[in-house]
Design an enzyme around this catalytic site. Structure first.
Site, PDB file in Angstrom:
ATOM      1  N   HIS A   1      40.151  38.643  33.856  1.00 53.00           N
ATOM      2  CA  HIS A   1      38.821  38.485  34.450  1.00 53.00           C
ATOM      3  C   HIS A   1      37.818  39.442  33.794  1.00 53.00           C
ATOM      4  CE1 HIS A   1      41.061  37.245  38.348  1.00 53.00           C
ATOM      5  NE2 HIS A   1      40.440  36.174  37.893  1.00 53.00           N
TER       6      HIS A   1
ATOM      7  N   CYS B   1      40.032  43.573  43.267  1.00 51.82           N
ATOM      8  CA  CYS B   1      40.503  42.247  43.747  1.00 51.82           C
ATOM      9  C   CYS B   1      40.939  42.243  45.200  1.00 51.82           C
ATOM     10  CB  CYS B   1      41.674  41.716  42.952  1.00 51.82           C
ATOM     11  SG  CYS B   1      42.252  42.641  41.616  1.00 51.82           S
TER      12      CYS B   1
END
Ligand code: CIR
Length: 261
Positions: free
Chosen positions: A162, A249
């Site tokens: 990511h 996250c």
């Protein structure tokens, strides 16, 4: 000071069947992962967040990684359509929690996006083009956010899952990044701290109420953060890292006081 709500989700008993892209599957000690996650939640509380903890889902191994299911702006929350099909069932429970605090928009096919690909700096949303987030996902985000006054900048990344595996915010005007994974030039005008070259996975830090939560596994980059004047709190998240997860996250942080209409 504005209140911060931290939405978290308990660890799934199936955590060791998580998605993996860049890491080989290593044995995860799920009990230890649960304990590390508990300490993460405790750190958020200690730093002043109010916790809203959703239960883990036994059928959704990656559901602890709530960041990927939504992009929360001051005016609106966008429920993403996660890039990994195994993760698409995660958004409903998070949406049910968020609807109390924000109007919701739901991303639709063919758009895909993981929230881990969106880094907000002021009114700019850097959106990583990744294996999880496609052009249609970034266009959806732009269509939703531009009318609210946000600028959306598609940002290339390489060699990681990511955008936030490559760069995260460490202050209102500063980012921590790995220049091998993202072009530092994209963050022109901001102070940039680079990870130590021997710690390529160290770019994911979580800024919470003025303190940066940071993995104890990366002491050289921690020293760089301290030298740049950042206040750092170390956390051991080795088992969560085996699932390709990091600090950002595991929570969605928002101001719960912003009215929904
Ligand atoms: C996945 O591959 O989707 C999970 N195993 C890890 C997701 C980590 N999320 C994040 O960095 N935002």
């Amino acid at each position: 000071m504005a209140e911060t709500l931290a939405i978290t989700r308990g660890l799934s008993p199936a955590f060791d069947r998580c998605e993996l892209t860049h890491l080989p599957r290593a044995q995860i000690d799920v009990d230890l992962a649960r304990e590390q996650h508990r300490r993460y939640e405790q750190a958020l509380s200690r730093l002043g967040c109010t916790l809203l903890r959703l239960p883990g889902d036994p059928d959704l191994p990656d559901s602890v990684f709530v960041e990927d299911t939504a992009v929360v702006l001051d005016e609106l929350a966008i429920l993403t359509r996660p890039g990994a099909p195994s993760r698409r069932g995660e958004s409903d429970a998070v949406g049910a929690a968020l609807t109390v605090y924000r109007p919701l928009a739901r991303m639709t096919a063919p758009a895909t996006m993981d929230g881990g690909d969106v880094l907000r700096v002021g009114r700019t949303l850097f959106a990583g083009l990744s294996g999880r987030t496609n052009r249609a996902g970034i266009d959806f985000l732009r269509d939703a956010a531009a009318p609210l006054g946000y600028r959306v900048r598609a940002t290339g990344i390489s060699g990681c899952l990511h955008l936030k595996s490559a760069v995260t915010g460490i202050a209102a005007d500063a980012v921590l990044l790995n220049p091998e994974r993202v072009d530092a030039g994209a963050f022109d005008g901001l102070r940039v701290v680079e990870v130590d070259p021997s710690e390529p996975d160290a770019a994911n830090a979580l800024l919470v109420c003025g303190t940066v939560l940071f993995p104890t596994a990366y002491p050289r980059t921690r020293d760089r953060l301290l030298a740049s004047g950042v206040c750092v709190l170390g956390l051991d998240v080795t088992e969560i890292a085996k699932a390709e997860g990091a600090l950002t996250c595991c929570s969605l942080l928002l101001d719960p006081g912003i009215p929904t209409s």
